[in-house]
Write an enzyme that holds these catalytic residues in place. Structure first.
Site, PDB file in Angstrom:
ATOM      1  N   GLU A   1       1.177  -1.265  -0.191  1.00 39.67           N
ATOM      2  CA  GLU A   1       0.373   0.462  -0.239  1.00 39.67           C
ATOM      3  C   GLU A   1       0.878   1.139  -0.347  1.00 39.67           C
ATOM      4  O   GLU A   1       1.734   0.922   0.596  1.00 39.67           O
ATOM      5  CB  GLU A   1      -0.887   0.383   1.346  1.00 39.67           C
TER       6      GLU A   1
ATOM      7  N   HIS B   1      -4.534   6.534  -0.323  1.00 46.09           N
ATOM      8  CA  HIS B   1      -3.616   5.721   0.314  1.00 46.09           C
ATOM      9  C   HIS B   1      -4.736   4.783  -0.774  1.00 46.09           C
ATOM     10  O   HIS B   1      -5.442   4.572  -1.333  1.00 46.09           O
ATOM     11  CB  HIS B   1      -3.870   5.314   1.595  1.00 46.09           C
TER      12      HIS B   1
ATOM     13  N   HIS C   1      -5.478   0.436  -1.836  1.00 48.06           N
ATOM     14  CA  HIS C   1      -5.516  -1.480  -2.072  1.00 48.06           C
ATOM     15  C   HIS C   1      -5.326  -1.541  -3.198  1.00 48.06           C
ATOM     16  O   HIS C   1      -5.118  -1.508  -4.395  1.00 48.06           O
ATOM     17  CB  HIS C   1      -6.867  -0.570  -2.522  1.00 48.06           C
TER      18      HIS C   1
ATOM     19  N   ASP D   1      -9.681   0.204   7.604  1.00 42.58           N
ATOM     20  CA  ASP D   1      -9.463   1.794   7.688  1.00 42.58           C
ATOM     21  C   ASP D   1     -10.420   2.613   8.349  1.00 42.58           C
ATOM     22  O   ASP D   1      -9.935   3.509   8.752  1.00 42.58           O
ATOM     23  CB  ASP D   1      -9.263   1.755   6.021  1.00 42.58           C
TER      24      ASP D   1
END
Length: 121
Positions: free
Chosen positions: A23, A80, A82, A93
């Site tokens: 990630e 961010h 995935h 999250d």
């Protein structure tokens, strides 16, 4: 809703794809709802967890916010990726979201073309 210029979106996708299969994480900043700047941040999660988690080191966060302030911008979204999951907040999250004042943007690389969504957590 945020408005993201193409150059920022391209740089975001490029930086996040460079750290695959882990990630990636970064910050979008700008004015109002207009995103003008992308700041890539190192993923500070433990090495064995970086494929499914991200963390931001406190000093990296302070440095990023200082840069935002120096440009006369405001932070708008914590972004961010995935690597293999959809662009939907995971239970992790949601539980560990530390910036409720910012949009949560998730970029998914599960398909051949990156897809992104934004959320208020």
């Amino acid at each position: 809703m945020l408005h993201v210029v193409d150059s920022v979106l391209h740089q975001t996708f490029s930086d996040l794809s460079r750290v695959l299969p882990e990630e990636g994480v970064g910050l979008w900043s700008g004015h109002g709802q207009d995103v003008r700047t992308w700041t890539f941040l190192p993923n500070a999660a433990e090495a064995r967890e970086r494929r499914v988690r991200f963390a931001v080191h406190p000093q990296d966060w302070i440095d990023a916010l200082r840069g935002v302030s120096e440009r006369g911008e405001v932070p708008l979204a914590l972004v961010h990726s995935h690597p293999t999951a959809p662009a939907v907040p995971s239970a992790y999250d949601r539980k560990n979201w530390f910036t409720p004042e910012l949009w949560c943007v998730i970029v998914s690389f599960a398909d051949s073309t990156p897809k992104w969504n934004l959320y208020r957590l």
